[in-house]
Write an enzyme that holds these catalytic residues in place. Structure first.
Site, PDB file in Angstrom:
ATOM      1  N   ASP A  67       0.813  -1.214   0.000  1.00 19.31           N
ATOM      2  CA  ASP A  67       0.000   0.000   0.000  1.00 19.31           C
ATOM      3  C   ASP A  67       0.844   1.260   0.000  1.00 19.31           C
ATOM      4  O   ASP A  67       2.066   1.213   0.177  1.00 19.31           O
ATOM      5  CB  ASP A  67      -0.943   0.007   1.214  1.00 19.31           C
ATOM      6  CG  ASP A  67      -0.257  -0.497   2.490  1.00 19.31           C
ATOM      7  OD1 ASP A  67       0.937  -0.198   2.686  1.00 19.31           O
ATOM      8  OD2 ASP A  67      -0.913  -1.195   3.280  1.00 19.31           O
ATOM      9  N   ASN A 139      -7.074  -3.496  14.659  1.00 22.46           N
ATOM     10  CA  ASN A 139      -8.469  -3.778  14.297  1.00 22.46           C
ATOM     11  C   ASN A 139      -8.576  -4.937  13.314  1.00 22.46           C
ATOM     12  O   ASN A 139      -9.635  -5.178  12.738  1.00 22.46           O
ATOM     13  CB  ASN A 139      -9.139  -2.534  13.712  1.00 22.46           C
ATOM     14  CG  ASN A 139      -8.498  -2.060  12.415  1.00 22.46           C
ATOM     15  OD1 ASN A 139      -7.519  -2.650  11.940  1.00 22.46           O
ATOM     16  ND2 ASN A 139      -9.031  -0.997  11.831  1.00 22.46           N
ATOM     17  N   HIS A 141      -6.832  -5.312  10.439  1.00 21.56           N
ATOM     18  CA  HIS A 141      -6.605  -5.041   9.019  1.00 21.56           C
ATOM     19  C   HIS A 141      -5.312  -5.660   8.518  1.00 21.56           C
ATOM     20  O   HIS A 141      -4.357  -5.846   9.276  1.00 21.56           O
ATOM     21  CB  HIS A 141      -6.665  -3.537   8.709  1.00 21.56           C
ATOM     22  CG  HIS A 141      -5.489  -2.737   9.161  1.00 21.56           C
ATOM     23  ND1 HIS A 141      -5.603  -1.615   9.957  1.00 21.56           N
ATOM     24  CD2 HIS A 141      -4.156  -2.845   8.913  1.00 21.56           C
ATOM     25  CE1 HIS A 141      -4.417  -1.089  10.164  1.00 21.56           C
ATOM     26  NE2 HIS A 141      -3.518  -1.820   9.544  1.00 21.56           N
ATOM     27  N   GLU A 146      -9.406  -2.316   5.758  1.00 23.43           N
ATOM     28  CA  GLU A 146     -10.016  -2.094   7.062  1.00 23.43           C
ATOM     29  C   GLU A 146     -11.243  -2.997   7.243  1.00 23.43           C
ATOM     30  O   GLU A 146     -11.724  -3.615   6.292  1.00 23.43           O
ATOM     31  CB  GLU A 146     -10.424  -0.623   7.193  1.00 23.43           C
ATOM     32  CG  GLU A 146      -9.290   0.375   7.020  1.00 23.43           C
ATOM     33  CD  GLU A 146      -8.360   0.466   8.228  1.00 23.43           C
ATOM     34  OE1 GLU A 146      -8.349  -0.455   9.078  1.00 23.43           O
ATOM     35  OE2 GLU A 146      -7.633   1.479   8.330  1.00 23.43           O
TER      36      GLU A 146
END
Length: 266
Positions: A67, A139, A141, A146
């Site tokens: 990314d 979380n 990811h 996400e």
């Protein structure tokens, strides 16, 4: 999933480095998928040390990063291109032209979408990713996929969760623009890798690790998609593994696997 629990974060980095070196030394034109963040830094330091001691060469390899932030130049101190150049590429013998990071400096949506599609084509033209290195967010990811990300998603524009923005806030000064958008490989893209190695260290990752391994297959924990991958290895230190209900079983399985490999299982 193969679950490997090691004593410390450095043990995790050493194990991951062994896997990367094996790919580099046994395959012609190896293709690596790379990650940024704090966890992979120890891996990259170990790979640099092995390169410097002539244990491995990166000359024939191609890399694809997961990314990149949207809206900052790749020369920006917090861009992932800068991160990779600083922490790995500039200290090994890889050809920089063979290192790919999503092009995301523009804020033009059409151009970003085109860049995303071209990134997918580049991965395919390289023959696919032999080994994808991953970290995991608090979380759940992977990449910047996400919670609620589709398991079929491809490289695309993604809005970062507030928790992700907050976690990365420490890297930006108070008066500096911090991106809230990124161009990221999709979960579907990641799952097409021939093998996946996810590294997780520290107590802060324990809950997301438990959700990934022992929770349901759910878009609320994107990393749980790795349950679908036939060659996914999860490498944890003791702290990251601390919430696992079946921790003893995973350690038992790995012990038996090693015995089988060594021919001492009878």
């Amino acid at each position: 999933m193969r679950i490997i629990i090691l004593p410390t974060a450095q043990h995790v980095a050493n194990y991951a480095a062994d896997r990367v070196v094996d790919i580099l030394n046994t395959r012609s034109n190896p293709v690596l998928g790379l990650a940024t963040g704090s966890t992979p830094i120890a891996l990259y330091q170990e790979l640099i040390a092995r390169y410097q001691s002539s244990q491995v060469s990166f000359q024939q390899s191609v890399t694809f990063n997961l990314d990149e932030y949207i809206g900052i130049p790749d020369t920006h101190a917090q861009s992932y291109r800068t991160f990779m150049n600083h922490h790995l590429f500039e200290q090994i013998d890889i050809e920089l032209a063979n290192t790919y990071v999503p092009l995301a400096e523009t804020t033009n949506v059409s151009e970003l979408q085109r860049n995303a599609q071209e990134y997918e084509v580049k991965i395919q033209n390289a023959g696919g990713i032999d080994l994808q290195i991953l970290g995991i967010g608090v979380n759940g990811h992977i990449g910047f996929n996400e919670p609620t990300s589709s398991f079929a998603s491809r490289t695309r524009i993604k809005t970062l969760a507030e928790s992700t923005v907050e976690a990365n806030k420490r890297f930006f000064s108070d008066d500096e623009f911090q991106p809230h958008l990124a161009l990221t490989m999709g979960i579907g893209t990641i799952l097409e890798s021939k093998a996946v190695l996810l590294m997780a260290t520290g107590q802060s990752k324990a809950n997301s690790v438990k959700a990934m391994i022992e929770g349901p297959l759910s878009a609320m924990c994107p990393a749980s998609a790795l349950q679908l991958h036939a060659a996914a290895t999860i490498v944890l230190d003791e702290e990251a593994a601390s919430e696992l209900t079946l921790k003893d079983y995973y350690q038992w399985c790995e012990q038996k696997r090693q015995q089988l490999h060594e021919g001492s299982w009878v």
